[in-house]
Design an enzyme around this catalytic site. Structure first.
Site, PDB file in Angstrom:
ATOM      1  N   ASP A 189       0.832  -1.197   0.000  1.00 43.89           N
ATOM      2  CA  ASP A 189       0.000   0.000   0.000  1.00 43.89           C
ATOM      3  C   ASP A 189       0.875   1.258   0.000  1.00 43.89           C
ATOM      4  OD1 ASP A 189      -2.806   1.037   0.457  1.00 43.89           O
ATOM      5  OD2 ASP A 189      -1.856   1.914   2.211  1.00 43.89           O
ATOM      6  N   GLU A 234      14.420 -15.379   0.263  1.00 41.49           N
ATOM      7  CA  GLU A 234      14.728 -16.393   1.290  1.00 41.49           C
ATOM      8  C   GLU A 234      13.539 -17.318   1.493  1.00 41.49           C
ATOM      9  OE1 GLU A 234      15.690 -14.356   4.954  1.00 41.49           O
ATOM     10  OE2 GLU A 234      17.326 -13.290   3.910  1.00 41.49           O
TER      11      GLU A 234
HETATM   12  C1  GLC Z   1      -4.218   3.121  -0.641  1.00 42.67           C
HETATM   13  C2  GLC Z   1      -5.451   2.256  -0.548  1.00 42.67           C
HETATM   14  C3  GLC Z   1      -6.586   3.122  -0.104  1.00 42.67           C
HETATM   15  C4  GLC Z   1      -6.258   3.667   1.263  1.00 42.67           C
HETATM   16  C5  GLC Z   1      -4.934   4.426   1.232  1.00 42.67           C
HETATM   17  C6  GLC Z   1      -4.413   4.687   2.610  1.00 42.67           C
HETATM   18  O1  GLC Z   1      -4.286   4.062  -1.633  1.00 42.67           O
HETATM   19  O2  GLC Z   1      -5.686   1.629  -1.774  1.00 42.67           O
HETATM   20  O3  GLC Z   1      -7.797   2.418  -0.065  1.00 42.67           O
HETATM   21  O4  GLC Z   1      -7.271   4.532   1.681  1.00 42.67           O
HETATM   22  O5  GLC Z   1      -3.933   3.688   0.593  1.00 42.67           O
HETATM   23  O6  GLC Z   1      -3.924   3.507   3.180  1.00 42.67           O
END
Ligand code: GLC
Ligand code: MG
Length: 532
Positions: A212, A270
């Site tokens: 993310d 790993e």
């Molecule tokens: C990313 C995710 C989104 C979230 C953001 C903060 O863009 O896809 O849904 O709100 O990160 O974590």
């Protein structure tokens, strides 16, 4: 592993290279316990749908302990399951059942920020200014020349200032919601913690990670103001996450982030050559996108340019050529995506209704023929449209911060069967956490499964035929010139045509393997076809 969904040539570990990965938004896929919220046992019970659809893997959005202010993207404990979604043993069961069905499992990793309920942030609040606990986050005092104002002019992606002040007067940075404090990746405790998290889930048998905000971890160390040209303003509101209307971005895509991915590459290796990671990195150019997938970094990165392209042959063709050129330079395979839980569903983006659906199917068919992997978002195989969620039902933090519509409309729970809500989403009769429209009866999995002309049947056919060439058609794409309104290319034995114009186009000689709508010697507008 069963080989039904697994055409990967023997001896290859890089199963993701030409895979189709299906994104499961955990709250909205399937509910096992009747609380109206999707959960892990719900996903496990519906895995046969994914096996029949013919995808290679699923990516599951965060199911870890979380107060759910951003529906799981605010993690309070990275190595446990939120009781809303089940227990750790449910995660183990899900992985085991998926593997039995020949499906790989990718889990979400949220390293840019924690929840404000994470033990580290609570300790930081308690310990006070100057403490080692605060040094895991980005706490700063008022600027000396501007007392009482935030340390800089950055705005949250969800709207409003990116800084919140705590009782003792210090401010902390949050590029997203105020309940999502950004970590300081220059503090060695932070990378160390995430290396442990990676190992924890690898040991439990997951096949990969979706990272993310992969472009966000490092900020320019000075935390200087962002330069905003007159008339421009920083992206705000989740719907605009995709619109980069300023070019100066001291909070994104800093060079230091790549060392993190080099170390993760070693950890994944790993654990086995068949483990992978895919970056969610909103970068400004195809070249900066490709930097995330250099040979010693991550395996894949989402190619949002494809999703951002307008309905135009020129726009699609440009994205294909520039993407292939950029990733070829680093030896990676490209990825393609049209929808996810953060953007308006592509049927709706292309205008909605019959024409929107025709275009969505055509863009999907084009994507699925390209080399590399395609990411599908739950419900697109049903042709679902963005739902106009009533203001009182909206839950997206970006809506709560800005009053702008937000992302709830692509997160409405999946209709599985039956004629009225909750369409077998869960065992009860109650509405799920976001109410479903009352005209979805014809769109359920059950209704579409028996209709050979349904969008579900179309996706299933496309994935079946794709398995026959995905690994053997090569990675070369030759663009063909069939006029300004047509995207046309050859990949190995397959020829692909997408008609973005308003007049029918003559089909070249060859057998039509599949088309996204009716064809009859010519390719109608808003239609794509695969020929051999
Ligand atoms: C990313 C995710 C989104 C979230 C953001 C903060 O863009 O896809 O849904 O709100 O990160 O974590
Ligand atoms: Mg539930």
């Amino acid at each position: 592993m069963a080989d039904l969904n697994d055409p990967i040539p023997a001896g290859r570990d890089d199963w993701w290279r030409h895979a189709v990965v299906y994104q499961v938004y955990v709250r909205s896929f399937a509910d096992s316990d009747g609380d109206g919220i999707g959960d892990l046992p719900g996903i496990t019970s519906r895995l046969p749908h994914l096996a029949e659809l013919g995808v290679d893997a699923l990516w599951i959005t965060p199911f870890y302990t979380s107060p759910q202010h951003d529906h799981g993207y605010d993690v309070a404990d990275y190595t446990d399951v939120d009781p809303l979604f089940g227990r750790l043993s449910d995660a183990d069961d899900l992985v085991a059942r998926a593997h039995e069905l020949g499906l790989r499992v990718v889990v979400d990793l949220v390293p840019n920020h924690t929840s404000d309920e994470h033990a580290w942030f609570q300790a930081a609040l308690a310990a006070g200014p100057g403490s080692p606990e605060r040094a895991r986050y980005l706490f700063r005092d008022d600027p000396t020349d501007r007392p009482g104002t935030p340390p800089n002019n950055w705005e949250s992606v969800f709207g409003g200032p990116a800084w919140t002040q705590v009782d003792d007067g210090q401010w902390y940075l949050h590029l997203f919601d105020s309940t999502q404090p950004d970590l300081d990746w220059r503090n060695p405790e932070v990378p160390e913690m995430f290396e442990g998290v990676l190992r924890f889930w690898l040991d439990r048998g997951v096949d990969g990670f979706r990272v993310d905000v992969a472009h966000g971890l490092f900020k320019e160390a000075s935390l200087r103001d962002q330069v905003v040209e007159p008339g421009g303003r920083p992206a705000s509101g989740a719907g605009e996450m995709v619109e980069r209307n300023v070019s100066d971005e001291p909070m994104w895509d800093q060079p230091e982030v790549h060392d993190v991915y080099r170390s993760w590459h070693r950890i994944l290796d790993e654990a086995g050559a068949d483990r992978m990671a895919v970056a969610e990195a909103w970068t400004q150019t195809p070249e900066s996108m490709a930097a995330f997938v250099r040979p010693d970094e991550l395996d894949q990165t989402f190619n949002f340019a494809w999703l951002l392209a307008d309905w135009s042959a020129e726009a699609f063709a440009d994205v294909i050529t520039s993407t292939l050129a950029a990733v070829e330079g680093v030896g990676a395979a490209p990825t393609w995506v049209l929808s996810n839980h953060d953007v308006v569903r592509h049927v709706t983006r292309y205008g909605g209704g019959e024409q929107g659906l025709a275009r969505a199917r055509a863009a999907t068919l084009t994507m699925l023929a390209l080399p590399g992997s395609s990411y599908l978002y739950q419900g697109e195989e049903l042709g679902l449209e963005q739902v106009d969620v009533a203001p009182e039902d909206r839950q997206d933090p970006s809506y709560l911060r800005t009053g702008e519509v937000g992302r709830d409309g692509c997160r409405v729970p999946i209709p599985w069967a039956g004629t009225e809500a909750p369409y077998a989403f869960g065992p009860g009769a109650g509405q799920p956490w976001i109410p479903q429209p009352d005209d979805w009866a014809a769109l359920t999995v059950g209704a579409q499964a028996t209709d050979p002309t349904s969008t579900l049947a179309f996706y299933t056919d496309a994935l079946r035929i794709r398995r026959g060439f995905a690994w053997t058609a090569g990675e070369e794409v030759s663009m063909l010139d069939l006029g300004a309104d047509v995207v046309a290319f050859e990949r190995g034995p397959i020829t692909v045509l997408l008609n973005c114009g308003t007049a029918p186009v003559e089909l070249p000689a060859g057998e039509v393997l599949l088309a996204s709508g009716p064809v009859d010697g010519t390719l109608p507008p808003d239609t794509a076809a695969w020929l051999r």
